[in-house]
Scaffold this active site. Structure first.
Site, PDB file in Angstrom:
ATOM      1  N   HIS A  28      32.678  54.575  48.751  1.00 45.93           N
ATOM      2  CA  HIS A  28      31.437  56.166  48.128  1.00 45.93           C
ATOM      3  C   HIS A  28      30.301  55.428  46.958  1.00 45.93           C
ATOM      4  CE1 HIS A  28      32.870  59.043  51.218  1.00 45.93           C
ATOM      5  NE2 HIS A  28      34.054  58.951  51.126  1.00 45.93           N
ATOM      6  N   TYR A  29      29.305  56.827  46.793  1.00 42.02           N
ATOM      7  CA  TYR A  29      28.940  56.496  45.268  1.00 42.02           C
ATOM      8  C   TYR A  29      28.891  58.082  45.459  1.00 42.02           C
ATOM      9  CZ  TYR A  29      23.881  57.190  47.575  1.00 42.02           C
ATOM     10  OH  TYR A  29      23.156  56.985  48.450  1.00 42.02           O
ATOM     11  N   THR A  30      29.210  58.826  44.058  1.00 51.73           N
ATOM     12  CA  THR A  30      28.650  59.673  43.386  1.00 51.73           C
ATOM     13  C   THR A  30      27.520  60.219  43.599  1.00 51.73           C
ATOM     14  OG1 THR A  30      28.235  58.898  41.607  1.00 51.73           O
ATOM     15  CG2 THR A  30      30.818  59.626  42.230  1.00 51.73           C
ATOM     16  N   GLU A  93      34.970  56.637  45.158  1.00 52.25           N
ATOM     17  CA  GLU A  93      33.991  57.296  45.149  1.00 52.25           C
ATOM     18  C   GLU A  93      33.378  56.642  43.478  1.00 52.25           C
ATOM     19  OE1 GLU A  93      31.791  59.648  45.723  1.00 52.25           O
ATOM     20  OE2 GLU A  93      32.810  60.810  47.350  1.00 52.25           O
ATOM     21  N   HIS A 135      30.753  55.124  53.478  1.00 51.75           N
ATOM     22  CA  HIS A 135      30.821  56.377  53.907  1.00 51.75           C
ATOM     23  C   HIS A 135      29.836  55.825  55.309  1.00 51.75           C
ATOM     24  CE1 HIS A 135      30.895  61.441  53.585  1.00 51.75           C
ATOM     25  NE2 HIS A 135      31.434  60.647  54.532  1.00 51.75           N
ATOM     26  N   ASP A 145      25.122  56.163  52.250  1.00 53.82           N
ATOM     27  CA  ASP A 145      26.547  55.461  51.194  1.00 53.82           C
ATOM     28  C   ASP A 145      27.494  54.846  51.331  1.00 53.82           C
ATOM     29  OD1 ASP A 145      27.920  57.945  51.793  1.00 53.82           O
ATOM     30  OD2 ASP A 145      28.908  57.142  49.932  1.00 53.82           O
TER      31      ASP A 145
HETATM   32 ZN    ZN Z   1      29.725  59.512  50.758  1.00 54.25          ZN
END
Ligand code: ZN
Length: 235
Positions: A28-30, A93, A135, A145
């Site tokens: 993921h990215y935050t 993340e 994700h 993401d």
């Molecule tokens: Zn995510």
């Protein structure tokens, strides 16, 4: 905690018990800056979100939830028959502004910290390369993401995820959209929203054009991915 790949531990209360063995990693990215805000949110019991690890753009690896516990990062998701992706996965993340705050490439230091961590996780849990996903792959209708600039090719160099097929076989096996969607589902995607599923596939495998259209190139890439998995080159 004796993992030299983990620099800091900040215990999040947001986890419960797994219902499935670990067989996936979701990246993921935050989409939040600074990283402290993202960590604060992943530790806030009211937010009800978390991940096992957060990696800062400077390359610091922070553990929030022990791997054996079920962290809350994937939400409503699906991959290769599993709907409880949180139970089956480890969530990582990446500290990043995301598409909302100015999408850009991922920092080298961050990817250099991710590679050994991911390597350790994949070996420890015998995770198939085809199950190291974004994700957007597991929630194509809701999420984009880590996005089209995520360097999957760098992970693939270390055999930590599937490589984008280079040599494509001649011929086009999916001569209609229905056949393509069936193949997409067989590869792992939830095809409830077909257009979004095609976009997610493109974002991961052919990021030069993300338009949700089933063109000859995406058909050929999917065919090649399935061929390689079926031949046991990848799993
Ligand atoms: Zn995510």
């Amino acid at each position: 905690m004796n993992d030299p790949l983990v620099h800091r531990e900040i215990a999040s209360p947001n986890w419960n018990e797994r219902q499935l063995p670990i067989s996936m990693v979701v990246l993921h990215y935050t989409e939040m800056k600074p990283v402290e805000s993202a960590i604060e949110r992943m530790c806030d019991p009211h937010a009800e979100v978390s991940a096992h690890y957060c990696i800062t753009e400077e390359g610091e690896v922070i553990r929030l939830v022990p791997e054996e516990k079920r962290a809350w990062h994937a939400g409503l998701s699906y991959w290769r028959g599993h709907r409880d992706v949180n139970s089956a996965s480890i969530g990582i993340e990446l500290d990043h502004p995301g598409h909302a705050l100015g999408y850009r490439g991922f920092a080298d230091a961050q990817i250099e910290a991710l590679v050994p961590l991911l390597n350790r996780i994949v070996l420890a849990h015998d995770i198939p390369r085809a199950n190291v996903v974004g994700h957007s792959d597991v929630a194509p209708a809701r999420k984009i993401d880590p996005g089209e600039l995520f360097p999957w090719d760098r992970l693939a160099e270390y055999r930590l995820c599937l490589q984008r097929p280079e040599k494509l076989e001649l011929g086009d096996p999916f001569d209609n959209d229905g056949a393509f969607y069936l193949a997409l589902e067989r590869f792992g995607y939830d095809i409830t929203d077909g257009h979004k599923a095609v976009e997610a596939f493109q974002r991961r495998w052919r990021p030069e054009r993300i338009d949700g259209q089933i063109d000859g190139q995406v058909r050929a890439i999917l065919f090649q991915l399935l061929l390689e998995r079926d031949r046991g080159i990848a799993r």
